[in-house]
Design an enzyme around this catalytic site. Sequence first.
Site, PDB file in Angstrom:
ATOM      1  NE  ARG A 176      44.629  -2.292 101.054  1.00 31.32           N
ATOM      2  CZ  ARG A 176      45.452  -2.926 101.830  1.00 31.32           C
ATOM      3  NH1 ARG A 176      46.640  -3.309 101.393  1.00 31.32           N
ATOM      4  NH2 ARG A 176      45.144  -3.207 103.072  1.00 31.32           N
ATOM      5  NE  ARG A 180      49.453 -10.414 107.286  1.00 32.74           N
ATOM      6  CZ  ARG A 180      48.557 -10.996 108.055  1.00 32.74           C
ATOM      7  NH1 ARG A 180      48.778 -12.210 108.529  1.00 32.74           N
ATOM      8  NH2 ARG A 180      47.465 -10.364 108.370  1.00 32.74           N
ATOM      9  NE  ARG A 284      33.190 -18.579 106.018  1.00 32.85           N
ATOM     10  CZ  ARG A 284      33.367 -17.646 106.948  1.00 32.85           C
ATOM     11  NH1 ARG A 284      34.566 -17.130 107.151  1.00 32.85           N
ATOM     12  NH2 ARG A 284      32.360 -17.227 107.691  1.00 32.85           N
TER      13      ARG A 284
HETATM   14  C1  FAD Z   1      27.921 -14.539 108.272  1.00 36.00           C
HETATM   15  C2  FAD Z   1      28.467 -13.406 109.108  1.00 36.00           C
HETATM   16  C3  FAD Z   1      29.687 -13.552 109.728  1.00 36.00           C
HETATM   17  C4  FAD Z   1      30.182 -12.521 110.525  1.00 36.00           C
HETATM   18  N1  FAD Z   1      31.396 -12.679 111.127  1.00 36.00           N
HETATM   19  C5  FAD Z   1      31.880 -11.709 111.911  1.00 36.00           C
HETATM   20  C6  FAD Z   1      33.143 -11.872 112.571  1.00 36.00           C
HETATM   21  O1  FAD Z   1      33.812 -12.898 112.448  1.00 36.00           O
HETATM   22  N2  FAD Z   1      33.583 -10.854 113.360  1.00 36.00           N
HETATM   23  C7  FAD Z   1      32.871  -9.685 113.521  1.00 36.00           C
HETATM   24  O2  FAD Z   1      33.321  -8.810 114.271  1.00 36.00           O
HETATM   25  N3  FAD Z   1      31.663  -9.520 112.922  1.00 36.00           N
HETATM   26  C8  FAD Z   1      31.160 -10.486 112.127  1.00 36.00           C
HETATM   27  N4  FAD Z   1      29.937 -10.321 111.524  1.00 36.00           N
HETATM   28  C9  FAD Z   1      29.186  -9.064 111.746  1.00 36.00           C
HETATM   29  C10 FAD Z   1      28.266  -9.134 112.982  1.00 36.00           C
HETATM   30  O3  FAD Z   1      27.310 -10.146 112.813  1.00 36.00           O
HETATM   31  C11 FAD Z   1      27.598  -7.761 113.158  1.00 36.00           C
HETATM   32  O4  FAD Z   1      28.572  -6.780 113.414  1.00 36.00           O
HETATM   33  C12 FAD Z   1      26.609  -7.721 114.296  1.00 36.00           C
HETATM   34  O5  FAD Z   1      25.679  -8.763 114.208  1.00 36.00           O
HETATM   35  C13 FAD Z   1      25.873  -6.382 114.262  1.00 36.00           C
HETATM   36  O6  FAD Z   1      24.883  -6.356 115.242  1.00 36.00           O
HETATM   37  P1  FAD Z   1      23.527  -5.563 114.998  1.00 36.00           P
HETATM   38  O7  FAD Z   1      22.856  -5.575 116.310  1.00 36.00           O
HETATM   39  O8  FAD Z   1      23.789  -4.256 114.356  1.00 36.00           O
HETATM   40  O9  FAD Z   1      22.725  -6.427 113.908  1.00 36.00           O
HETATM   41  P2  FAD Z   1      22.028  -7.855 114.047  1.00 36.00           P
HETATM   42  O10 FAD Z   1      22.923  -8.826 114.713  1.00 36.00           O
HETATM   43  O11 FAD Z   1      21.504  -8.192 112.698  1.00 36.00           O
HETATM   44  O12 FAD Z   1      20.791  -7.582 115.032  1.00 36.00           O
HETATM   45  C14 FAD Z   1      19.629  -6.877 114.636  1.00 36.00           C
HETATM   46  C15 FAD Z   1      18.436  -7.506 115.361  1.00 36.00           C
HETATM   47  O13 FAD Z   1      17.268  -6.725 115.101  1.00 36.00           O
HETATM   48  C16 FAD Z   1      16.177  -7.606 114.999  1.00 36.00           C
HETATM   49  N5  FAD Z   1      15.093  -6.939 114.275  1.00 36.00           N
HETATM   50  C17 FAD Z   1      15.088  -6.534 112.984  1.00 36.00           C
HETATM   51  N6  FAD Z   1      13.907  -5.959 112.675  1.00 36.00           N
HETATM   52  C18 FAD Z   1      13.153  -6.015 113.799  1.00 36.00           C
HETATM   53  C19 FAD Z   1      11.825  -5.608 114.095  1.00 36.00           C
HETATM   54  N7  FAD Z   1      11.042  -5.033 113.173  1.00 36.00           N
HETATM   55  N8  FAD Z   1      11.342  -5.795 115.340  1.00 36.00           N
HETATM   56  C20 FAD Z   1      12.111  -6.386 116.299  1.00 36.00           C
HETATM   57  N9  FAD Z   1      13.385  -6.821 116.060  1.00 36.00           N
HETATM   58  C21 FAD Z   1      13.888  -6.626 114.828  1.00 36.00           C
HETATM   59  C22 FAD Z   1      16.764  -8.792 114.239  1.00 36.00           C
HETATM   60  O14 FAD Z   1      15.967  -9.951 114.413  1.00 36.00           O
HETATM   61  C23 FAD Z   1      18.148  -8.917 114.871  1.00 36.00           C
HETATM   62  O15 FAD Z   1      18.158  -9.816 115.955  1.00 36.00           O
HETATM   63  C24 FAD Z   1      29.443 -11.319 110.685  1.00 36.00           C
HETATM   64  C25 FAD Z   1      28.216 -11.188 110.040  1.00 36.00           C
HETATM   65  C26 FAD Z   1      27.721 -12.211 109.267  1.00 36.00           C
HETATM   66  C27 FAD Z   1      26.396 -12.029 108.578  1.00 36.00           C
END
Ligand code: FAD
Length: 372
Positions: A176, A180, A284
Amino acid sequence: MRRTRKWEYDAAVVGAGLTGAAIAQRLTEHGKRCLVLEKRPHIAGNAYDVEIDGIRVHRYGAHIFHTSDRRVWEYVSRFAEFNHYIHAPLANYRGRVYNLPFNMNTFAGLWGTASPEAAEEKLREQRVVYDHAPQNLEEQALSLAGRDIYETLIRGYTEKQWGRPCTQLPAFLIRRLPFRFTYDNRYFSDPYQGIPTDGYTRLVERMLDGIELRLETDYLSQRSHYDSLAERIIFTGPIDAFFDYAEGRLQYRTLRFEDEHLETPNRQGTAVMNYTDAETPFTRIIEHKHFVFGQQPNTIITKEYPLEWMPEAEPYYPINDAGNTAILERYLDRARAQTKVRFCGRLGEYKYYDMDQAIGAALTLADRILKE
Ligand SMILES: Cc1cc2nc3c(=O)[nH]c(=O)nc-3n(C[C@H](O)[C@H](O)[C@H](O)COP(=O)(O)OP(=O)(O)OC[C@H]3O[C@@H](n4cnc5c(N)ncnc54)[C@H](O)[C@@H]3O)c2cc1C
């Protein structure tokens, strides 16, 4: 979660992103001893930001914090102050600028309409009526939004994002389109939003305060060692990597970022400008200083280029299509059979989580673990 003498740590948390940091913080706050392992040379995962030439740069794409979840807002507010940035992105189509999301300002820019009735009438005229259900994304967009909005604001951007024509993309990608009929440019309707004034890295640093952290440490390459140290493993890395890709590789959409340092105080007048025409190769431009109302004489912009997924690329957005969902189900079955390991986060659950959702899920998991 009972502490036994056998273990050096109650939990080893793999990943120092927001998910890993929130779990480690919560467990530590309740007296558990945690070790955080992060394979990158920095904390904060994809929310990582770093100061360059006096400007805080979002290293893995623009991150705007927004939530309706008061529990999460109160939680993050313990570790950071947030400014009053309100996200209101713009679309640049061949040099003309339109407001997003689609609202009265957008309609005025496209058609010169000045009242909700006139805009609704124009939309009705524009929408294409098919004698069949939309067969692809183009038909879906034309039936929902009509020719002008599709050509100006949807087509080029979407084709760049997915790397194929809209006629070859499935209709369900656009279920969808919210319109607004007010002059409201705010992208998010959540009551709490902003950017941490000292940045996301500092926010995570404060969450991890007093917790043992090892950077540049890949848990998977020393798995048995860390398994022997900690009673539990909380894994926030990619779930398919944990199981050595035994059920196949999960796919992600990925991006390439290109920075430019400019000797001008203001390149585009806003933090995020989408480029919706097909000719501009990036999707962007982020001008980082505008997230925090920076007044520096210089600026840094980042152009965002979508990339076709390949296994070595940085995983950004899960692709929740039927193929990947089937693979994920098999990994989730394997995960359920694990007694020592819990999976969480954007990569651990292969789920698109905004930051607030990632933190909310992490706190819920930590609380569940504390009750075990
Ligand atoms: C381009 C982009 C824009 C975004 N914009 C927004 C936004 O505007 N607003 C919003 O709310 N959210 C946004 N997000 C989402 C946000 O980034 C995620 O919600 C957040 O990063 C989730 O955190 P996480 O810890 O689950 O994952 P991650 O941030 O990916 O962290 C996981 C970590 O685990 C580590 N890791 C992986 N495997 C291993 C291993 N084997 N050993 C040790 N370490 C390891 C990685 O290196 C990483 O640092 C965006 C995401 C992206 C990709």
